[in-house]
Design an enzyme around this catalytic site. Structure first.
Site, short mmCIF file in Angstrom:
data_model
loop_
_atom_site.label_atom_id
_atom_site.label_comp_id
_atom_site.label_asym_id
_atom_site.label_seq_id
_atom_site.Cartn_x
_atom_site.Cartn_y
_atom_site.Cartn_z
N SER A 186 0.80 -1.22 0.00
CA SER A 186 0.00 0.00 0.00
C SER A 186 0.83 1.28 0.00
CB SER A 186 -0.96 0.01 1.19
OG SER A 186 -0.26 -0.16 2.41
N HIS A 214 -5.25 -3.06 -2.89
CA HIS A 214 -4.85 -2.13 -3.96
C HIS A 214 -4.69 -2.81 -5.31
CE1 HIS A 214 -4.18 1.19 -1.14
NE2 HIS A 214 -3.77 0.24 -0.32
N LYS A 244 -11.80 0.88 -1.97
CA LYS A 244 -10.82 1.58 -2.79
C LYS A 244 -11.31 1.67 -4.24
CE LYS A 244 -7.51 1.15 0.73
NZ LYS A 244 -6.69 0.29 1.56
#
Ligand SMILES: *Cc1c(COP(=O)(O)O)cnc(C)c1O
Length: 392
Positions: A186, A214, A244
């Site tokens: 990250s 991610h 996200k």
């Protein structure tokens, strides 16, 4: 003031001034996110280069419409834990869709990615077991490992030889073993060597958990880190977040039916917390549909990261996360401040989020950034990099 209140006040004030002195105090700032990565802060309009909304889904009209419709139809909150009456049909639908997308038998959704990692490891491991965690893995993987009560060993970042040594030394003394890693790291944006990790996991009978918070939506046309490798490298435990690239909120684990069933019964952060609100689930469902049907949109964040590094002379990025390592905390804050004055929001990342001496700017790119914004940021960052080089 009662004497316990006074001692609490004294403790909090002393801690805060210590953090302030070391440039480690953090402050919450009002941030009003608008479409196309515009953010309003302190009365100013800035371009946001530190959001994890990689695809702009949080402001996608279809995603917003789905969440509005769900709120109107099913209410603002879910009212109870999933094991009581919070198990909305939309949750089951999203679980099926994610399992199909990740090619696993089953999926289970949690309140957040953080909660998912507090749930998964402690449900599968305990005292007498061994957990190996990459040193740069996300804080919640480390917290989950600690919470489990198993022996925890931290291995060097992405270092398969170090992991193998540690497994060779410690595996035999433990009943079960787990290996925990981010898929995309990250704060550094690099990928884990998943095929090598699977190989070690097989050789030492250690269950591999890859946190792809991610990766989903941005790596390999959105399919995630597993698909950055050929053939795809699927861990037994594939965890991720809805918060996200899907622009909503929540966490998930894709795994076998038995593993998910075990978690449905045993995972405390699932059993003892309220289910996600219907609007968040509906938003994630629509965003996942958009991920599945728009590979170009999923490729754009990494393309923009490449466009940026080419102009700054930074190494080729593996993901939309580009770190500019500065080192000193105060200097990282100053660099962030300087970008702010040019109209860019790039928050400084400091310990304990990153190791001491590696304070940095963490720049992230989103499909909804304009090319011209990226070029302007590159023009602002390039002189900083030159100054850093001159010092080193
Ligand atoms: C953001 C993040 C999480 C936490 O996910 P949330 O849904 O925000 O709680 C977990 N793991 C990694 C690697 C992350 O970057």
């Amino acid at each position: 003031m009662s004497s316990n209140t006074a001692s609490l006040e004294e403790f909090a004030a002393r801690k805060l001034s210590g953090l302030e002195r070391r440039h480690l105090r953090r402050r919450l700032v009002q941030s009003d996110n608008r479409p196309r990565m515009v953010i309003h802060r302190d009365g100013r309009e800035l371009v946001n280069f530190c959001s994890n909304d990689y695809l702009g889904m949080a402001h996608d009209p279809a995603v917003i419409a789905a969440s509005q419709a769900a709120a109107e139809r099913y209410g603002a909150g879910s009212g109870a834990s999933r094991l009581v009456t919070g198990g909305h049909p939309l949750l089951f639908e999203l679980e099926q869709r994610l399992a199909a997308f990740k090619d696993t038998e089953d999926c289970i959704i949690f309140g957040s990615g953080y909660l998912a990692n507090l749930a998964i490891t402690p449900a599968l491991a305990g005292p007498g077991d061994l957990i190996l965690v990459d040193e740069l893995a996300h804080a919640c993987l480390h917290s989950g490992a600690k919470l489990s009560g198993a022996e925890v060993i931290v291995f060097r970042h992405n270092d398969l030889a170090d992991l193998e040594d540690r497994l060779a030394t410690a595996r035999a003394g433990a009943r079960h073993a787990m290996i925990l890693t981010d898929g995309v790291f990250s704060m550094d944006g690099d990928l884990a060597p998943v095929p090598g990790l699977i190989d070690l996991a097989d050789r030492f009978d250690a269950w591999l958990l890859v946190d792809d918070a991610h990766g989903l939506g941005v790596i390999a046309q959105g399919r995630g880190t597993a698909h950055a490798f050929s053939p795809p490298a699927r861990a037994s435990l594939q965890m991720g977040t809805l918060s996200k690239s899907l622009g909503s909120y929540g966490g998930y684990l894709c795994a076998s039916r038995n593993v998910c069933e075990l978690l449905r019964t045993r995972a405390r952060p699932l059993v003892f917390t309220t289910a996600l609100p219907p609007a968040a689930i509906a938003a994630a469902l629509t965003a996942l549909e958009l991920v599945e049907t728009s590979p170009e949109r999923c490729e754009r964040p990494v393309e923009l990261a490449r466009r940026f590094v080419r102009q700054c002379g930074l190494p080729e990025p593996a993901s939309p996360i580009v770190p500019v390592i500065i080192g000193d905390e105060a200097e990282a804050l100053a660099a962030s401040q300087s970008l702010l004055s040019s109209g860019f929001l790039v928050t400084a990342i400091r310990p304990p989020t990153v190791p001491r001496g590696t304070a940095r700017l963490r720049i992230t790119f989103s499909a909804t950034h304009q090319d011209s914004d990226v070029d302007a940021l590159a023009r602002a960052v390039a002189p900083m990099l030159q100054a850093l080089e001159a010092v080193s």
